[in-house]
Scaffold this active site. Structure first.
Site, PDB file in Angstrom:
ATOM      1  N   GLN A  30       0.814  -1.204   0.000  1.00  0.00           N
ATOM      2  CA  GLN A  30       0.000   0.000   0.000  1.00  0.00           C
ATOM      3  C   GLN A  30       0.858   1.269   0.000  1.00  0.00           C
ATOM      4  OE1 GLN A  30      -3.058  -1.533   3.219  1.00  0.00           O
ATOM      5  NE2 GLN A  30      -3.986   0.099   1.999  1.00  0.00           N
ATOM      6  N   HIS A  31       0.186   2.387  -0.318  1.00  0.00           N
ATOM      7  CA  HIS A  31       0.688   3.754  -0.114  1.00  0.00           C
ATOM      8  C   HIS A  31       1.713   4.244  -1.125  1.00  0.00           C
ATOM      9  CE1 HIS A  31      -1.281   3.179   3.717  1.00  0.00           C
ATOM     10  NE2 HIS A  31      -0.354   2.383   4.172  1.00  0.00           N
TER      11      HIS A  31
ATOM     12  N   ASP B 295      -2.461  -4.885   0.413  1.00  0.00           N
ATOM     13  CA  ASP B 295      -1.982  -6.177   0.910  1.00  0.00           C
ATOM     14  C   ASP B 295      -2.734  -6.688   2.131  1.00  0.00           C
ATOM     15  OD1 ASP B 295      -0.853  -4.190   2.512  1.00  0.00           O
ATOM     16  OD2 ASP B 295       1.223  -4.811   2.155  1.00  0.00           O
TER      17      ASP B 295
END
Length: 479
Positions: free
Chosen positions: A71-72, A245
């Site tokens: 992520q991110h 995830d």
């Protein structure tokens, strides 16, 4: 036999799992490494995905696929679909000052209300502010922002610099909710926050798109197809929305309302599947969405499996002997307590803290007690995270304990004494890729699959409140 595939494009590697649609049985797998570092050219992820597909024997017999990913990460594209600069990953902390500045400008309360979370350096919004301040020429070129799984999905469908249709970028709620410019309750982007981060005039751009295209957010059962076929991905292949995830792992574990997942890796995470959105302005709980239409409030800790590695090394034993020593000691370790903030801590937010060992007497300072105190300290930190999630109105009735350290028999047994709810330990598996495969099945059939999840152990409930009580007392006195 109809087959579906799930991809886990993580920080360290790309893994693919191909499963039977009906039973969920794993038919074959593939894997390829990612480069190290906190700044990566996304093209390296694409090459790793192609290598993992090849390692898995190809996808010629696969009917649907979905991608789960770290992520991110900030993937910025120009109007021609080219990656402007290497992606900043979730663990790149250079945007920490940008996070503080954005909170000062917008307010923690407003962020929690509008996005479910208060941004930290991990989140995409802070990286965009860093880009605007540090590389303004690059920031001015940004025509689209994607997350790692969004970009990979776009590429495998046949898009990229050779076919730069930015409007074909897609994502899902779970990954979008980790950006700090998406509202998981309304399921809409907060374009004003995006404009603020990029230092673009929100009065001019917020009603449209801050001058930046964002991926279309798909529902769990929605899909797209491969538009331009390639040797790896055939034209017409059904492609699911993908997921972040942790949300993909929850799907892979078939976690449902009332389940909390405690993952013990290099860092620790606690997240719960719920219909209740979180809005924690303290920043402890991130109010993420899940990949099944609900919510996934999450707490992260910096110190997890390395606590056990360090203590085992100090005692001069391997992990099997470490477990034997820990189980030789009584619950509470005769008063010996380790508050294991070896690397500082994120939850609670104590970045400069160090670990504390307390309750040392001639009777308590033994090898078995030290081994047990390390495991109890690790689990108490995660139990504090679960309590923070519960404080957001979330009901957690079972703990699913995963990650490499969960397979240590002492960790499972002691977890049943630390947590006040039943603990189960699933068999080790690639749960992110498994969840992505479940999403692919959902996209193909329109129904979430009900694949069995094998359990490695189900420790008998043996709640011992003294463990958390003496941990809390030392943590309060020290910090």
């Amino acid at each position: 036999m109809t087959l579906v595939a799930g991809v886990d494009s993580s920080t360290q590697s790309c893994k693919i799992v191909i499963r039977d649609l009906e039973s969920g049985t794993v038919v074959r797998t593939g894997r390829a490494a990612h480069p190290e570092g906190t700044e990566v050219d996304p093209e390296r992820w694409w090459q790793a995905l192609l290598a993992a597909v090849d390692d898995a024997g190809g996808l010629a017999d696969v009917a649907a696929l979905a991608v789960g990913g770290q992520q991110h990460g900030m993937v910025v594209l120009d109007a021609e679909g080219r990656v402007i600069r290497p992606a900043l990953l979730w663990n790149d902390t250079r945007s920490a000052p940008a996070a503080a500045a954005l909170i000062a400008e917008v307010g923690a309360h407003q962020f929690a209300k509008r996005t479910g979370s208060v941004p930290v350096a991990s989140f995409t919004l802070t990286k965009l502010r860093w880009l605007a301040d540090t590389e303004p020429q690059n920031a001015a070129r940004v025509a689209a922002v994607a997350l790692p799984h969004d970009w990979l999905t776009w590429r495998l469908r046949g898009f990229g610099p050779q076919n730069p249709v930015l409007a074909e970028l897609v994502t899902d709620r779970s990954d979008a909710s980790g950006t700090s410019y998406f509202n998981p309750v309304t399921n809409g982007y907060d374009r004003e926050l995006l404009a603020i981060a990029l230092r673009r005039d929100p009065t001019t751009h917020s009603a449209e798109n801050a001058g930046v295209l964002l991926p279309t957010v798909l529902d769990p059962a929605e899909s797209r197809t491969v538009i331009v076929g390639s040797p790896a991905f055939s034209e017409g292949l059904v492609v699911g929305a993908g997921a972040g995830d942790n949300a993909a792992a929850a799907l892979g574990l078939d976690a449902r309302e009332g389940d909390a997942v405690v993952s013990i890796g290099t860092s620790g995470t606690v997240f719960a599947v719920t219909d209740t959105p979180a809005h924690d302005e303290s920043g402890t709980v991130a109010g993420f969405a899940d990949a099944a239409g609900g919510f996934l409030p999450l707490v992260a800790t910096l110190n997890a499996a390395r606590i056990l590695d360090s203590t085992a090394a100090l005692l001069g034993v391997d992990h099997a002997e470490f477990a034997r020593l820990a189980l030789e000691a009584a619950p509470g370790a005769d008063g010996l307590v380790l508050v294991p903030y070896f690397e500082g801590e994120r939850t609670p937010n104590l970045p400069t803290a160090t670990a504390t060992l307390g309750g040392m007497t001639l009777a308590s300072t033994t090898r078995p007690n030290l081994a047990r105190a390390a495991i109890e300290g690790l689990l108490c930190g995660l139990a504090d995270g679960l309590e923070a999630i519960r404080a957001q109105g979330v009901d957690a009735r079972r703990v699913l304990l995963i990650g490499g350290a969960a397979q240590n028999p002492a960790v499972g047994a002691i977890a049943a004494q630390v947590f006040a709810v039943p603990v189960v330990v699933p068999q080790p598996a690639e749960y992110v890729a498994a969840g992505a495969a479940a999403q692919a099945a959902w996209a193909l059939t329109g129904a979430r699959p009900n694949w069995p999840v094998a359990m490695a152990s189900e420790p008998a409930g043996d709640h011992r409140p003294v463990i958390r009580e003496q941990y809390a007392a030392l943590a309060k006195a020290r910090y």
